[in-house]
Design a protein around this motif. Structure first.
Motif, PDB file in Angstrom:
ATOM      1  N   UNK A  87       0.838  -1.201   0.000  1.00 48.46           N
ATOM      2  CA  UNK A  87       0.000   0.000   0.000  1.00 48.46           C
ATOM      3  C   UNK A  87       0.876   1.254   0.000  1.00 48.46           C
ATOM      4  N   UNK A  88       0.400   2.277  -0.705  1.00 51.08           N
ATOM      5  CA  UNK A  88       1.168   3.516  -0.817  1.00 51.08           C
ATOM      6  C   UNK A  88       0.637   4.661   0.011  1.00 51.08           C
ATOM      7  N   UNK A  89      -0.612   4.555   0.473  1.00 51.79           N
ATOM      8  CA  UNK A  89      -1.225   5.633   1.252  1.00 51.79           C
ATOM      9  C   UNK A  89      -2.124   5.040   2.323  1.00 51.79           C
ATOM     10  N   UNK A  90      -2.036   5.592   3.522  1.00 49.29           N
ATOM     11  CA  UNK A  90      -2.935   5.219   4.616  1.00 49.29           C
ATOM     12  C   UNK A  90      -3.877   6.383   4.883  1.00 49.29           C
ATOM     13  N   UNK A  91      -5.145   6.074   5.100  1.00 52.71           N
ATOM     14  CA  UNK A  91      -6.108   7.136   5.374  1.00 52.71           C
ATOM     15  C   UNK A  91      -7.058   6.710   6.482  1.00 52.71           C
ATOM     16  N   UNK A 101      -4.485  11.581   6.270  1.00 50.24           N
ATOM     17  CA  UNK A 101      -3.800  10.615   5.424  1.00 50.24           C
ATOM     18  C   UNK A 101      -2.286  10.790   5.523  1.00 50.24           C
ATOM     19  N   UNK A 102      -1.573   9.705   5.294  1.00 54.19           N
ATOM     20  CA  UNK A 102      -0.113   9.685   5.241  1.00 54.19           C
ATOM     21  C   UNK A 102       0.275   8.802   4.069  1.00 54.19           C
ATOM     22  N   UNK A 103       1.308   9.195   3.327  1.00 55.38           N
ATOM     23  CA  UNK A 103       1.680   8.441   2.135  1.00 55.38           C
ATOM     24  C   UNK A 103       3.182   8.207   2.069  1.00 55.38           C
ATOM     25  N   UNK A 104       3.548   7.215   1.291  1.00 55.82           N
ATOM     26  CA  UNK A 104       4.967   6.968   1.077  1.00 55.82           C
ATOM     27  C   UNK A 104       5.545   8.051   0.163  1.00 55.82           C
ATOM     28  N   UNK A 122      -1.578   3.788  -6.934  1.00 54.86           N
ATOM     29  CA  UNK A 122      -1.248   3.046  -5.723  1.00 54.86           C
ATOM     30  C   UNK A 122      -2.501   2.564  -5.009  1.00 54.86           C
ATOM     31  N   UNK A 123      -2.281   1.614  -4.095  1.00 54.01           N
ATOM     32  CA  UNK A 123      -3.367   1.117  -3.254  1.00 54.01           C
ATOM     33  C   UNK A 123      -3.441   1.930  -1.968  1.00 54.01           C
ATOM     34  N   UNK A 161     -14.696   2.949   4.066  1.00 52.01           N
ATOM     35  CA  UNK A 161     -13.734   2.270   4.938  1.00 52.01           C
ATOM     36  C   UNK A 161     -13.117   1.070   4.212  1.00 52.01           C
ATOM     37  N   UNK A 162     -12.675   1.307   2.990  1.00 49.81           N
ATOM     38  CA  UNK A 162     -12.144   0.245   2.158  1.00 49.81           C
ATOM     39  C   UNK A 162     -10.638   0.367   2.017  1.00 49.81           C
ATOM     40  N   UNK A 163     -10.012  -0.739   1.620  1.00 50.49           N
ATOM     41  CA  UNK A 163      -8.602  -0.759   1.262  1.00 50.49           C
ATOM     42  C   UNK A 163      -8.455  -1.389  -0.117  1.00 50.49           C
ATOM     43  N   UNK A 164      -7.426  -0.951  -0.847  1.00 52.89           N
ATOM     44  CA  UNK A 164      -7.172  -1.500  -2.167  1.00 52.89           C
ATOM     45  C   UNK A 164      -7.040  -0.395  -3.199  1.00 52.89           C
ATOM     46  N   UNK A 165      -7.282  -0.757  -4.451  1.00 53.55           N
ATOM     47  CA  UNK A 165      -7.317   0.252  -5.510  1.00 53.55           C
ATOM     48  C   UNK A 165      -8.706   0.893  -5.492  1.00 53.55           C
ATOM     49  N   UNK A 166      -8.773   2.156  -5.158  1.00 55.72           N
ATOM     50  CA  UNK A 166     -10.050   2.798  -4.850  1.00 55.72           C
ATOM     51  C   UNK A 166     -10.410   3.912  -5.838  1.00 55.72           C
ATOM     52  N   UNK A 167     -10.009   3.760  -7.097  1.00 52.43           N
ATOM     53  CA  UNK A 167     -10.275   4.804  -8.086  1.00 52.43           C
ATOM     54  C   UNK A 167     -11.767   5.069  -8.217  1.00 52.43           C
ATOM     55  N   UNK A 168     -12.540   4.029  -8.400  1.00 53.99           N
ATOM     56  CA  UNK A 168     -13.981   4.205  -8.603  1.00 53.99           C
ATOM     57  C   UNK A 168     -14.621   4.835  -7.376  1.00 53.99           C
ATOM     58  N   UNK A 169     -14.243   4.368  -6.194  1.00 56.10           N
ATOM     59  CA  UNK A 169     -14.816   4.905  -4.958  1.00 56.10           C
ATOM     60  C   UNK A 169     -14.441   6.374  -4.769  1.00 56.10           C
ATOM     61  N   UNK A 170     -13.183   6.706  -5.036  1.00 61.44           N
ATOM     62  CA  UNK A 170     -12.758   8.099  -4.913  1.00 61.44           C
ATOM     63  C   UNK A 170     -13.466   8.988  -5.932  1.00 61.44           C
ATOM     64  N   UNK A 171     -13.681   8.480  -7.126  1.00 60.92           N
ATOM     65  CA  UNK A 171     -14.394   9.248  -8.145  1.00 60.92           C
ATOM     66  C   UNK A 171     -15.828   9.520  -7.715  1.00 60.92           C
ATOM     67  N   UNK A 172     -16.461   8.527  -7.130  1.00 62.57           N
ATOM     68  CA  UNK A 172     -17.862   8.664  -6.736  1.00 62.57           C
ATOM     69  C   UNK A 172     -18.039   9.531  -5.500  1.00 62.57           C
ATOM     70  N   UNK A 173     -17.112   9.427  -4.539  1.00 70.43           N
ATOM     71  CA  UNK A 173     -17.357  10.035  -3.234  1.00 70.43           C
ATOM     72  C   UNK A 173     -16.284  11.015  -2.768  1.00 70.43           C
TER      73      UNK A 173
END
Length: 314
Positions: A110-114, A155-158, A188-189, A135-147
């Motif tokens: 994973x590249x980012x924690x939120x 959040x913290x990221x590498x 990233x995930x 409250x999901x983990x993984x590749x969240x493109x669709x979720x981020x686009x929607x919400x």
């Protein structure tokens, strides 16, 4: 080299900034640096930061250029393995950085924690933001686009995840966070951390309060979907429904403000994306019925080109 770099852009909010900095200094994780980017403040910010007197604080002054430019400026000067962006009016609970970085260290894929947010209202009451209910983990493109549920201050990221990603400096006052996290989500995930929450303080001077609703939200989504690769991930049906809803939100704001030309234009765009939404036709009719136009010279902003950011290596 510090383990974590916390970048805090600031402008004319020295009292709250000092409390924000102190919440970082109080972290259980001590191996960190605080990069304060003063984006052209005219108050006592510089002196207030100097009075704190901690060697982990690095203060930089630059001409005013907006929050995205200030974040990029800080990022170029950061040395940490992990990067966090903290708004100058927000706070961290004491174990925030420790738990976020632990989640990334224990899950190298994973590249980012939120996490979620506790929100302190101007009257002192608290409410909770539940990350869009995902409250999901993984590749969240669709979720981020929607919400758009990932918050900057929770959040913290590498550092390695940001090798070719910066904030878009065109988006000086609105929706730069949503754009940034969408572009990161393509690469990233994300991992959700359930047991620690950022703290957001709402007040009159919040930029989000001042900005209001702008068509920039539409332009950001359109660019991501049509130009930046979103079309390859987000199904058309989902994308068009989201775009229509984004248009409707902006159009309703303009309708309320009696901006006849603006509301009509954007309602038509909403209908183009989702002609089956019958609410749009009723609201469009209301826009046509506006008698006193408050902004006859309004023009829809041009489409966004590619993100604008400094060309530099991390």
């Amino acid at each position: 080299m510090a383990k974590v770099s916390i970048i805090i852009p600031t402008y004319n909010l020295c009292n709250m900034l000092c409390e924000t900095i102190q919440s970082v200094l109080n972290q259980t994780e001590k191996d960190l640096e605080i990069i304060v980017v003063d984006d052209g403040s005219t108050d006592e910010t510089a002196n207030a930061v100097k009075r704190i007197g901690d060697s982990r604080i690095k203060y930089f002054y630059k001409d005013n250029g907006g929050t995205p430019a200030a974040r990029n400026y800080g990022l170029e000067r950061a040395n940490g393995e992990f990067i966090a962006f903290l708004d100058h009016d927000d706070l961290y609970p004491k174990d925030f950085i420790e738990k976020m970085t632990a989640a990334l260290e224990n899950n190298p894929e994973y590249g980012l924690a939120y996490g979620e947010l506790d929100i302190i209202l101007p009257d002192g009451r608290k409410k909770r933001d539940f990350a869009g209910g995902f409250q999901k983990s993984g590749y969240l493109v669709i979720d981020c686009f929607k919400e758009g549920f990932v918050h900057t201050s929770s959040s913290v990221m590498r550092r390695s995840a940001l090798s070719d990603c910066r904030y878009d400096e065109q988006l000086r006052q609105s929706y730069e966070d949503a754009d940034f996290f969408l572009r990161l989500a393509l690469k990233i995930k994300f991992i959700f951390v359930p047991d620690v929450r950022g703290i957001r303080r709402e007040h009159y001077d919040n930029l989000s309060v001042k900005v209001g609703v702008k068509p920039t939200r539409i332009l950001v989504l359109e660019r991501f979907y049509n130009i930046l690769g979103g079309k390859n991930v987000v199904p058309k049906k989902i994308a068009y429904k989201k775009l229509s809803n984004a248009c409707r939100k902006v159009a309703k704001y303009y309708l309320k403000e009696n901006m006849r030309k603006a509301s009509i234009s954007i309602y038509k765009k909403a209908i183009k994306y989702n002609p089956a939404d019958l609410r749009l036709y009723k609201e469009l009719f209301s826009a046509f019925m506006i008698r006193k136009e408050t902004c006859p010279n309004w023009q829809m902003p041009e489409s966004l080109g590619l993100p604008v950011a400094p060309k530099a290596e991390i």
